[in-house]
Design a protein around this motif. Sequence first.
Motif, mmCIF file in Angstrom:
data_model
loop_
_atom_site.group_PDB
_atom_site.id
_atom_site.type_symbol
_atom_site.label_atom_id
_atom_site.label_comp_id
_atom_site.label_asym_id
_atom_site.label_seq_id
_atom_site.Cartn_x
_atom_site.Cartn_y
_atom_site.Cartn_z
ATOM 1 N N VAL A 92 37.621 53.883 36.904
ATOM 2 C CA VAL A 92 38.859 53.421 36.282
ATOM 3 C C VAL A 92 38.818 51.900 36.298
ATOM 4 C CG1 VAL A 92 41.379 53.367 36.412
ATOM 5 C CG2 VAL A 92 40.145 55.481 36.952
ATOM 6 N N PHE A 93 38.973 51.307 35.123
ATOM 7 C CA PHE A 93 38.983 49.860 34.949
ATOM 8 C C PHE A 93 40.417 49.418 34.725
ATOM 9 C CE2 PHE A 93 34.950 51.453 33.578
ATOM 10 C CZ PHE A 93 34.007 50.458 33.794
ATOM 11 N N ASP A 94 40.815 48.345 35.405
ATOM 12 C CA ASP A 94 42.137 47.776 35.130
ATOM 13 C C ASP A 94 42.051 46.263 35.244
ATOM 14 O OD1 ASP A 94 43.026 46.810 37.810
ATOM 15 O OD2 ASP A 94 43.004 48.941 38.320
ATOM 16 N N ARG A 95 43.088 45.592 34.817
ATOM 17 C CA ARG A 95 43.077 44.133 34.760
ATOM 18 C C ARG A 95 43.634 43.457 36.016
ATOM 19 N NH1 ARG A 95 41.225 41.757 30.387
ATOM 20 N NH2 ARG A 95 40.927 43.051 28.558
ATOM 21 N N SER A 96 43.834 44.187 37.075
ATOM 22 C CA SER A 96 44.266 43.579 38.331
ATOM 23 C C SER A 96 43.044 43.133 39.116
ATOM 24 C CB SER A 96 45.071 44.578 39.157
ATOM 25 O OG SER A 96 45.313 44.052 40.442
ATOM 26 N N ARG A 97 43.105 41.943 39.694
ATOM 27 C CA ARG A 97 42.001 41.453 40.525
ATOM 28 C C ARG A 97 42.228 41.774 42.005
ATOM 29 N NH1 ARG A 97 37.798 38.869 38.985
ATOM 30 N NH2 ARG A 97 37.860 37.371 40.686
ATOM 31 N N VAL A 98 43.344 42.430 42.316
ATOM 32 C CA VAL A 98 43.627 42.831 43.691
ATOM 33 C C VAL A 98 42.794 44.075 43.996
ATOM 34 C CG1 VAL A 98 45.398 43.609 45.301
ATOM 35 C CG2 VAL A 98 45.954 41.887 43.560
ATOM 36 N N LEU A 99 41.969 43.991 45.026
ATOM 37 C CA LEU A 99 41.073 45.096 45.358
ATOM 38 C C LEU A 99 41.765 46.113 46.259
ATOM 39 C CD1 LEU A 99 37.780 43.127 46.067
ATOM 40 C CD2 LEU A 99 38.610 44.087 43.911
ATOM 41 N N PRO A 100 41.575 47.392 45.967
ATOM 42 C CA PRO A 100 42.155 48.425 46.830
ATOM 43 C C PRO A 100 41.348 48.549 48.121
ATOM 44 C CG PRO A 100 40.817 49.449 45.149
ATOM 45 C CD PRO A 100 40.827 47.968 44.849
ATOM 46 N N PHE A 101 41.967 49.106 49.132
ATOM 47 C CA PHE A 101 41.262 49.336 50.384
ATOM 48 C C PHE A 101 41.760 50.623 51.011
ATOM 49 C CE2 PHE A 101 44.948 46.756 51.213
ATOM 50 C CZ PHE A 101 45.512 47.304 52.352
ATOM 51 N N LEU A 102 40.902 51.211 51.814
ATOM 52 C CA LEU A 102 41.200 52.459 52.512
ATOM 53 C C LEU A 102 42.229 52.178 53.594
ATOM 54 C CD1 LEU A 102 40.259 55.399 52.466
ATOM 55 C CD2 LEU A 102 38.488 54.778 54.090
ATOM 56 N N LYS A 103 43.319 52.948 53.597
ATOM 57 C CA LYS A 103 44.400 52.757 54.559
ATOM 58 C C LYS A 103 44.457 53.936 55.527
ATOM 59 C CE LYS A 103 47.185 50.411 51.108
ATOM 60 N NZ LYS A 103 48.382 50.470 50.283
ATOM 61 N N ASP A 128 34.176 47.297 42.063
ATOM 62 C CA ASP A 128 33.441 46.161 41.517
ATOM 63 C C ASP A 128 34.437 45.174 40.948
ATOM 64 O OD1 ASP A 128 30.980 47.446 42.059
ATOM 65 O OD2 ASP A 128 31.082 48.524 40.158
ATOM 66 N N ARG A 129 34.361 43.943 41.413
ATOM 67 C CA ARG A 129 35.209 42.887 40.867
ATOM 68 C C ARG A 129 34.616 42.474 39.521
ATOM 69 N NH1 ARG A 129 38.804 39.396 43.581
ATOM 70 N NH2 ARG A 129 37.976 40.115 45.565
ATOM 71 N N LEU A 130 35.474 42.337 38.528
ATOM 72 C CA LEU A 130 35.077 41.906 37.190
ATOM 73 C C LEU A 130 35.786 40.591 36.876
ATOM 74 C CD1 LEU A 130 35.468 45.410 35.517
ATOM 75 C CD2 LEU A 130 33.341 44.336 36.279
ATOM 76 N N PRO A 131 35.290 39.812 35.920
ATOM 77 C CA PRO A 131 35.943 38.535 35.608
ATOM 78 C C PRO A 131 37.421 38.691 35.232
ATOM 79 C CG PRO A 131 33.819 38.679 34.512
ATOM 80 C CD PRO A 131 34.087 40.024 35.131
ATOM 81 N N TRP A 132 37.772 39.811 34.674
ATOM 82 C CA TRP A 132 39.136 40.028 34.178
ATOM 83 C C TRP A 132 39.890 41.098 34.961
ATOM 84 C CZ3 TRP A 132 38.846 45.079 33.193
ATOM 85 C CH2 TRP A 132 37.595 45.596 32.822
ATOM 86 N N GLY A 133 39.285 41.675 36.002
ATOM 87 C CA GLY A 133 39.953 42.739 36.751
ATOM 88 C C GLY A 133 38.990 43.417 37.699
ATOM 89 N N LYS A 134 38.995 44.734 37.680
ATOM 90 C CA LYS A 134 38.113 45.486 38.579
ATOM 91 C C LYS A 134 37.784 46.854 38.006
ATOM 92 C CE LYS A 134 41.888 47.361 41.365
ATOM 93 N NZ LYS A 134 42.981 46.704 40.676
ATOM 94 N N ARG A 135 36.771 47.444 38.625
ATOM 95 C CA ARG A 135 36.361 48.818 38.338
ATOM 96 C C ARG A 135 36.323 49.541 39.668
ATOM 97 N NH1 ARG A 135 31.146 52.029 37.504
ATOM 98 N NH2 ARG A 135 30.196 50.587 38.965
ATOM 99 N N VAL A 136 37.096 50.620 39.772
ATOM 100 C CA VAL A 136 37.077 51.460 40.970
ATOM 101 C C VAL A 136 36.356 52.740 40.566
ATOM 102 C CG1 VAL A 136 38.431 52.560 42.781
ATOM 103 C CG2 VAL A 136 39.295 50.484 41.673
ATOM 104 N N TRP A 137 35.325 53.104 41.313
ATOM 105 C CA TRP A 137 34.481 54.216 40.909
ATOM 106 C C TRP A 137 34.249 55.188 42.067
ATOM 107 C CZ3 TRP A 137 30.200 54.441 43.944
ATOM 108 C CH2 TRP A 137 29.805 53.264 44.569
ATOM 109 N N ALA A 138 33.867 56.398 41.679
ATOM 110 C CA ALA A 138 33.515 57.435 42.649
ATOM 111 C C ALA A 138 32.363 58.255 42.090
ATOM 112 C CB ALA A 138 34.712 58.348 42.934
ATOM 113 N N ASP A 139 31.371 58.506 42.917
ATOM 114 C CA ASP A 139 30.231 59.333 42.543
ATOM 115 C C ASP A 139 30.410 60.734 43.116
ATOM 116 O OD1 ASP A 139 28.868 57.269 41.221
ATOM 117 O OD2 ASP A 139 27.826 56.646 43.041
ATOM 118 N N LEU A 140 30.084 61.719 42.307
ATOM 119 C CA LEU A 140 30.118 63.113 42.741
ATOM 120 C C LEU A 140 28.755 63.726 42.483
ATOM 121 C CD1 LEU A 140 33.100 62.541 41.299
ATOM 122 C CD2 LEU A 140 33.434 64.802 42.204
#
Length: 146
Positions: A92-103, A128-140
């Motif tokens: 999932v790609f979005d334009r927020s540069r705030v990175l999620p973290f495990l809580k 993955d931090r991107l110039p305009w946001g981030k990509r949060v990914w999961a491998d299955l």
Amino acid sequence: MGIGRGVVMARTLNVSNGDKVRTEVLPRAMESAPLVRRLVRGAVEAWELQELAPDAEVITAELVANAVQHARAAAMRVTVRRTGERAVQIAVFDRSRVLPFLKSPAPEEVGGRGLGIVDALAHSWGVDRLPWGKRVWADLVALSAP
């Protein structure tokens, strides 16, 4: 704006290295979640990886929920890519540069469990931090042989 009118792009791409990719850009709204779950389920079923579908749908819903809650742009992109004979990656790609973290939320807390669910179901995941946001990914990875 209805969901159908908010879809910017929906297509299947075949990239040069032979991997298959399905991607959609959708409104950053919880109403997009069912569409994204269908995208992911359709992809894994088309690739004959049906055993991944339940976990892939849950992971997708959690990643979309995070983007809806924390990003600020009107749209988000969801991609499901076949990364191996028995493996897929959901991003999932979005334009927020705030990175999620495990809580580690307290039992009385309502939220904060999404990435814990992703962590439990996915083979691996990351951001993955991107110039305009981030990509949060999961491998299955499918465990059984075809």
